[in-house]
Design an enzyme around this catalytic site. Sequence first.
Site, mmCIF file in Angstrom:
data_model
loop_
_atom_site.group_PDB
_atom_site.id
_atom_site.type_symbol
_atom_site.label_atom_id
_atom_site.label_comp_id
_atom_site.label_asym_id
_atom_site.label_seq_id
_atom_site.Cartn_x
_atom_site.Cartn_y
_atom_site.Cartn_z
ATOM 1 N N HIS A 14 0.923 -1.471 0.178
ATOM 2 C CA HIS A 14 0.175 -0.150 0.008
ATOM 3 C C HIS A 14 1.017 1.211 0.072
ATOM 4 C CE1 HIS A 14 -3.707 2.057 1.942
ATOM 5 N NE2 HIS A 14 -3.076 2.886 1.143
ATOM 6 N N HIS A 16 1.356 4.920 -2.283
ATOM 7 C CA HIS A 16 0.790 5.868 -3.575
ATOM 8 C C HIS A 16 2.201 6.345 -3.977
ATOM 9 C CE1 HIS A 16 -3.294 5.544 -2.363
ATOM 10 N NE2 HIS A 16 -2.874 5.272 -1.161
ATOM 11 N N HIS A 194 -9.688 1.174 -1.160
ATOM 12 C CA HIS A 194 -9.620 1.911 0.231
ATOM 13 C C HIS A 194 -11.164 1.724 0.811
ATOM 14 C CE1 HIS A 194 -5.812 3.239 -1.258
ATOM 15 N NE2 HIS A 194 -5.389 4.157 -0.137
ATOM 16 N N GLU A 197 -11.242 3.263 6.113
ATOM 17 C CA GLU A 197 -9.830 4.184 6.562
ATOM 18 C C GLU A 197 -10.708 5.301 7.427
ATOM 19 O OE1 GLU A 197 -8.083 6.543 3.593
ATOM 20 O OE2 GLU A 197 -6.319 7.180 4.903
ATOM 21 N N ASP A 275 2.029 4.089 2.666
ATOM 22 C CA ASP A 275 0.959 4.988 2.292
ATOM 23 C C ASP A 275 1.379 6.137 1.495
ATOM 24 O OD1 ASP A 275 -1.848 5.565 1.757
ATOM 25 O OD2 ASP A 275 -2.334 6.044 3.634
ATOM 26 N N ASP A 276 1.752 7.280 2.062
ATOM 27 C CA ASP A 276 2.255 8.307 1.398
ATOM 28 C C ASP A 276 3.608 8.775 2.439
ATOM 29 O OD1 ASP A 276 0.173 8.808 -0.633
ATOM 30 O OD2 ASP A 276 -1.143 8.635 1.287
HETATM 31 N N1 HPA Z 1 -6.551 7.484 1.567
HETATM 32 C C1 HPA Z 1 -7.268 7.760 0.183
HETATM 33 N N2 HPA Z 1 -6.867 8.076 -0.910
HETATM 34 C C2 HPA Z 1 -5.444 8.320 -0.835
HETATM 35 C C3 HPA Z 1 -4.677 8.023 0.310
HETATM 36 C C4 HPA Z 1 -5.142 7.436 1.393
HETATM 37 O O1 HPA Z 1 -4.603 7.154 2.455
HETATM 38 N N3 HPA Z 1 -3.321 8.387 -0.198
HETATM 39 C C5 HPA Z 1 -3.340 8.789 -1.218
HETATM 40 N N4 HPA Z 1 -4.651 8.831 -1.800
HETATM 41 ZN ZN ZN Z 2 -3.590 4.745 0.664
#
Ligand code: HPA
Ligand code: ZN
Length: 338
Positions: A14, A16, A194, A197, A275-276
């Site tokens: 996971h 991006h 997703h 969350e 994630d990011d």
């Molecule tokens: N959630 C939803 N969209 C996203 C995320 C996330 O954590 N990171 C990049 N786009």
């Molecule tokens: Zn994500």
Amino acid sequence: MEVFIRRLPKVELHLHIEGSLEPELMFEMAERNGISLPYSTIEEARNAYQFEDLQSFLNIYYQGANVLVTERDFFDLTWAYLLRCKADNVIHTEIFFDPQTHTARGIAFDTVINGIFHALRQGEKELGITSKLIMCFLRHLSEEEALETLAQAEPHLNRIVAVGLDSSEIGHPPAKFQRVFTKALAMGLKTVAHAGEEGPASNIWDAMNLLNVSRIDHGVQCTEDPVLVADLAKSRMPLTVCPLSNIKLRVFDSMSDHNILTLLDQGLCVTINSDDPAFFGGYMTDNFLAVNNALHPSRSQLVQLTRNAIEASFISDEEANTLNAALDEFWANHGNDA
Ligand code: HPA
Ligand code: ZN
């Protein structure tokens, strides 16, 4: 324990790729592409990375992606991420990209995927890191736009393993994308989404039942629904959990409140992911260390998190055997370190 975590073989599911854009590279690309940024220094950019929720992050994340213009930019972005993988002992990674963030600005789909793909291929050759590519649809846009994006991907189907669903979860439930996901499945792609969350546990049920997903991205809101938790444990439906992201976006107040080890103990196929990482304070090792410092997992729990990621990955059984053998060897050498 810190040395154990640094050396632990890791598998990321996971990530991006646009979320791995560090401010240093963002400034470099802004300059070479003649794009102006809302920050005058790298420090100012980093200071702006304070978020209240998912949407406040997404606004800054899409803004940053504006500097990505040429194939070289997408290559450099992906290559920089792969070097971080190497440093963190990530041996396999399955990364997301958001084509619509770029095509909406007039960047060709081919420019995006060619740059990313060539870096992944070089990563396999030169760094020994295997990888897969997952194309995400932005859920705040329409299903028609997702269908157009799927059509643009058709010439590149051999480079894409799955489609995913990201961006603003609240107000954009899985049902909105049922047709495009059905079409992607018919084209031989796998699906992930997703769900859970920020949004409700019902989004997790809907991702499984309406979108036929092979994994849930995040999924931590499953604890709202004990029947769902039992179902996830029984089916071993993987959850790609992102601990530092969840704290930065205030899904949990602090890491000591995070439910990842509780879910692991309940038999769910949970995994740790970044994630990011450029926005949330760290890559794979940083996420493992943050969980370790707050929740004190055992060594066998840490190894199980990679074991789960291998189980949840989209690689062949043969490739999975190779990764599991690397993990077995690591355990034989380091399982009993003082
Ligand atoms: N959630 C939803 N969209 C996203 C995320 C996330 O954590 N990171 C990049 N786009
Ligand atoms: Zn994500």
